[in-house]
Scaffold this motif. Structure first.
Motif, PDB file in Angstrom:
ATOM      1  N   ILE A  42       2.893  23.984   5.306  1.00 32.52           N
ATOM      2  CA  ILE A  42       4.321  23.820   5.601  1.00 32.52           C
ATOM      3  C   ILE A  42       5.099  23.925   4.294  1.00 32.52           C
ATOM      4  O   ILE A  42       4.783  23.256   3.318  1.00 32.52           O
ATOM      5  N   LYS A  43       6.119  24.776   4.292  1.00 36.43           N
ATOM      6  CA  LYS A  43       6.897  25.024   3.084  1.00 36.43           C
ATOM      7  C   LYS A  43       8.180  24.206   3.033  1.00 36.43           C
ATOM      8  O   LYS A  43       8.611  23.785   1.964  1.00 36.43           O
ATOM      9  N   THR A  44       8.808  23.981   4.201  1.00 37.17           N
ATOM     10  CA  THR A  44      10.062  23.234   4.266  1.00 37.17           C
ATOM     11  C   THR A  44       9.986  22.287   5.454  1.00 37.17           C
ATOM     12  O   THR A  44       9.667  22.715   6.564  1.00 37.17           O
ATOM     13  N   GLY A  45      10.263  21.002   5.209  1.00 34.77           N
ATOM     14  CA  GLY A  45      10.227  20.050   6.317  1.00 34.77           C
ATOM     15  C   GLY A  45      10.253  18.616   5.834  1.00 34.77           C
ATOM     16  O   GLY A  45      10.887  18.302   4.821  1.00 34.77           O
ATOM     17  N   LEU A  46       9.533  17.758   6.560  1.00 33.99           N
ATOM     18  CA  LEU A  46       9.455  16.335   6.240  1.00 33.99           C
ATOM     19  C   LEU A  46       8.011  15.870   6.247  1.00 33.99           C
ATOM     20  O   LEU A  46       7.199  16.328   7.052  1.00 33.99           O
ATOM     21  N   CYS A  47       7.733  14.918   5.369  1.00 35.37           N
ATOM     22  CA  CYS A  47       6.439  14.243   5.337  1.00 35.37           C
ATOM     23  C   CYS A  47       6.683  12.778   5.681  1.00 35.37           C
ATOM     24  O   CYS A  47       7.423  12.085   4.979  1.00 35.37           O
ATOM     25  N   HIS A  48       6.083  12.337   6.766  1.00 36.60           N
ATOM     26  CA  HIS A  48       6.204  10.950   7.213  1.00 36.60           C
ATOM     27  C   HIS A  48       4.903  10.236   6.862  1.00 36.60           C
ATOM     28  O   HIS A  48       3.812  10.710   7.201  1.00 36.60           O
ATOM     29  N   VAL A  49       5.007   9.103   6.169  1.00 33.50           N
ATOM     30  CA  VAL A  49       3.847   8.317   5.760  1.00 33.50           C
ATOM     31  C   VAL A  49       3.984   6.947   6.424  1.00 33.50           C
ATOM     32  O   VAL A  49       5.028   6.299   6.302  1.00 33.50           O
ATOM     33  N   PHE A  50       2.937   6.504   7.133  1.00 35.84           N
ATOM     34  CA  PHE A  50       2.970   5.255   7.903  1.00 35.84           C
ATOM     35  C   PHE A  50       1.724   4.447   7.614  1.00 35.84           C
ATOM     36  O   PHE A  50       0.609   4.979   7.632  1.00 35.84           O
ATOM     37  N   ILE A  51       1.885   3.148   7.359  1.00 33.79           N
ATOM     38  CA  ILE A  51       0.740   2.262   7.156  1.00 33.79           C
ATOM     39  C   ILE A  51       0.527   1.421   8.413  1.00 33.79           C
ATOM     40  O   ILE A  51       1.485   0.902   8.992  1.00 33.79           O
ATOM     41  N   HIS A  52      -0.726   1.293   8.842  1.00 37.10           N
ATOM     42  CA  HIS A  52      -1.070   0.644  10.116  1.00 37.10           C
ATOM     43  C   HIS A  52      -1.390  -0.843   9.959  1.00 37.10           C
ATOM     44  O   HIS A  52      -2.356  -1.325  10.563  1.00 37.10           O
ATOM     45  N   HIS A  53      -0.621  -1.567   9.186  1.00 34.99           N
ATOM     46  CA  HIS A  53      -0.967  -2.962   8.912  1.00 34.99           C
ATOM     47  C   HIS A  53       0.280  -3.825   8.816  1.00 34.99           C
ATOM     48  O   HIS A  53       1.369  -3.323   8.530  1.00 34.99           O
ATOM     49  N   THR A  54       0.108  -5.128   9.028  1.00 32.12           N
ATOM     50  CA  THR A  54       1.231  -6.066   8.962  1.00 32.12           C
ATOM     51  C   THR A  54       1.186  -6.949   7.725  1.00 32.12           C
ATOM     52  O   THR A  54       1.980  -7.881   7.603  1.00 32.12           O
ATOM     53  N   SER A  55       0.277  -6.646   6.806  1.00 32.60           N
ATOM     54  CA  SER A  55       0.206  -7.429   5.565  1.00 32.60           C
ATOM     55  C   SER A  55       0.058  -6.528   4.338  1.00 32.60           C
ATOM     56  O   SER A  55      -0.419  -6.944   3.300  1.00 32.60           O
ATOM     57  N   ALA A  56       0.485  -5.276   4.487  1.00 30.84           N
ATOM     58  CA  ALA A  56       0.568  -4.326   3.380  1.00 30.84           C
ATOM     59  C   ALA A  56       1.715  -3.382   3.711  1.00 30.84           C
ATOM     60  O   ALA A  56       2.092  -3.231   4.870  1.00 30.84           O
ATOM     61  N   SER A  57       2.288  -2.781   2.684  1.00 31.37           N
ATOM     62  CA  SER A  57       3.424  -1.901   2.920  1.00 31.37           C
ATOM     63  C   SER A  57       3.331  -0.662   2.042  1.00 31.37           C
ATOM     64  O   SER A  57       2.356  -0.471   1.306  1.00 31.37           O
ATOM     65  N   LEU A  58       4.341   0.179   2.156  1.00 37.00           N
ATOM     66  CA  LEU A  58       4.442   1.394   1.358  1.00 37.00           C
ATOM     67  C   LEU A  58       5.628   1.276   0.426  1.00 37.00           C
ATOM     68  O   LEU A  58       6.618   0.599   0.730  1.00 37.00           O
ATOM     69  N   MET A  59       5.542   1.971  -0.696  1.00 37.63           N
ATOM     70  CA  MET A  59       6.602   1.884  -1.682  1.00 37.63           C
ATOM     71  C   MET A  59       6.749   3.234  -2.380  1.00 37.63           C
ATOM     72  O   MET A  59       5.753   3.853  -2.760  1.00 37.63           O
ATOM     73  N   LEU A  60       7.991   3.684  -2.535  1.00 35.41           N
ATOM     74  CA  LEU A  60       8.329   4.813  -3.378  1.00 35.41           C
ATOM     75  C   LEU A  60       8.895   4.200  -4.645  1.00 35.41           C
ATOM     76  O   LEU A  60       9.909   3.502  -4.600  1.00 35.41           O
ATOM     77  N   CYS A  61       8.213   4.408  -5.774  1.00 30.34           N
ATOM     78  CA  CYS A  61       8.532   3.621  -6.961  1.00 30.34           C
ATOM     79  C   CYS A  61       8.297   4.428  -8.231  1.00 30.34           C
ATOM     80  O   CYS A  61       7.629   5.463  -8.209  1.00 30.34           O
ATOM     81  N   GLU A  62       8.809   3.908  -9.310  1.00 31.12           N
ATOM     82  CA  GLU A  62       8.549   4.435 -10.654  1.00 31.12           C
ATOM     83  C   GLU A  62       7.051   4.565 -10.874  1.00 31.12           C
ATOM     84  O   GLU A  62       6.293   3.635 -10.594  1.00 31.12           O
ATOM     85  N   ASN A  63       6.617   5.723 -11.383  1.00 35.00           N
ATOM     86  CA  ASN A  63       5.186   5.924 -11.601  1.00 35.00           C
ATOM     87  C   ASN A  63       4.808   6.054 -13.073  1.00 35.00           C
ATOM     88  O   ASN A  63       3.650   6.292 -13.384  1.00 35.00           O
TER      89      ASN A  63
END
Length: 140
Positions: free
Chosen positions: A32-53
């Motif tokens: 896929i060249k143009t679109g969206l990437c959806h990232v999902f975590i399957h847990h209630t005691s961990a999360s996702l973060m977009l952050c400084e690397n």
């Protein structure tokens, strides 16, 4: 077109695990060249973060701040079945993100120069975490 893959992430305990390269690999291999990437975590005691690397001190400071905001073993919490970090981990997850949407441009996630994608583990002990990455869009 839609492509979906599941990642299995080992989190050694409270803190962050970078998954940027794994997500980028899925996007690149999707074609896929143009679109969206959806990232999902399957847990209630961990999360996702977009952050400084670039500087790990940023993630350390976020953890320090969240520990002050949501202390483990807070007497306010009645849900303690799995220990002092149990309810605190659930609150942390609600306050952060269980999913991220990232733009796909030229066949890659269009992240900023200093952005990375992380699993943010909120439990003390090591955990195996499932993350689903779904890429939607147009092929070239």
């Amino acid at each position: 077109m839609v492509v979906q893959e599941r990642l299995e992430i080992t989190a050694p305990g409270r803190g962050t695990v970078e998954i940027t390269d794994q997500v980028q690999r899925i996007v690149t291999s999707s074609g896929i060249k143009t679109g969206l990437c959806h990232v999902f975590i399957h847990h209630t005691s961990a999360s996702l973060m977009l952050c400084e690397n670039a500087d790990p001190a940023v993630r350390h400071d976020l953890e320090t701040y969240l520990s002050r905001l949501v202390p483990d073993g807070d007497p306010l919490f009645t849900h303690r079945q799995e220990g002092a970090d149990d309810m605190a981990a659930h609150v942390r997850t609600v306050l952060t993100h269980s999913e991220l949407n990232l733009p796909v441009t030229d066949g890659r996630c269009a992240l900023g120069t200093w952005q990375g994608v992380y699993v943010w583990e909120h439990r003390f002990s090591g955990q195996r975490r499932r993350v689903t990455v779904t890429v939607y869009g147009e092929q070239a």
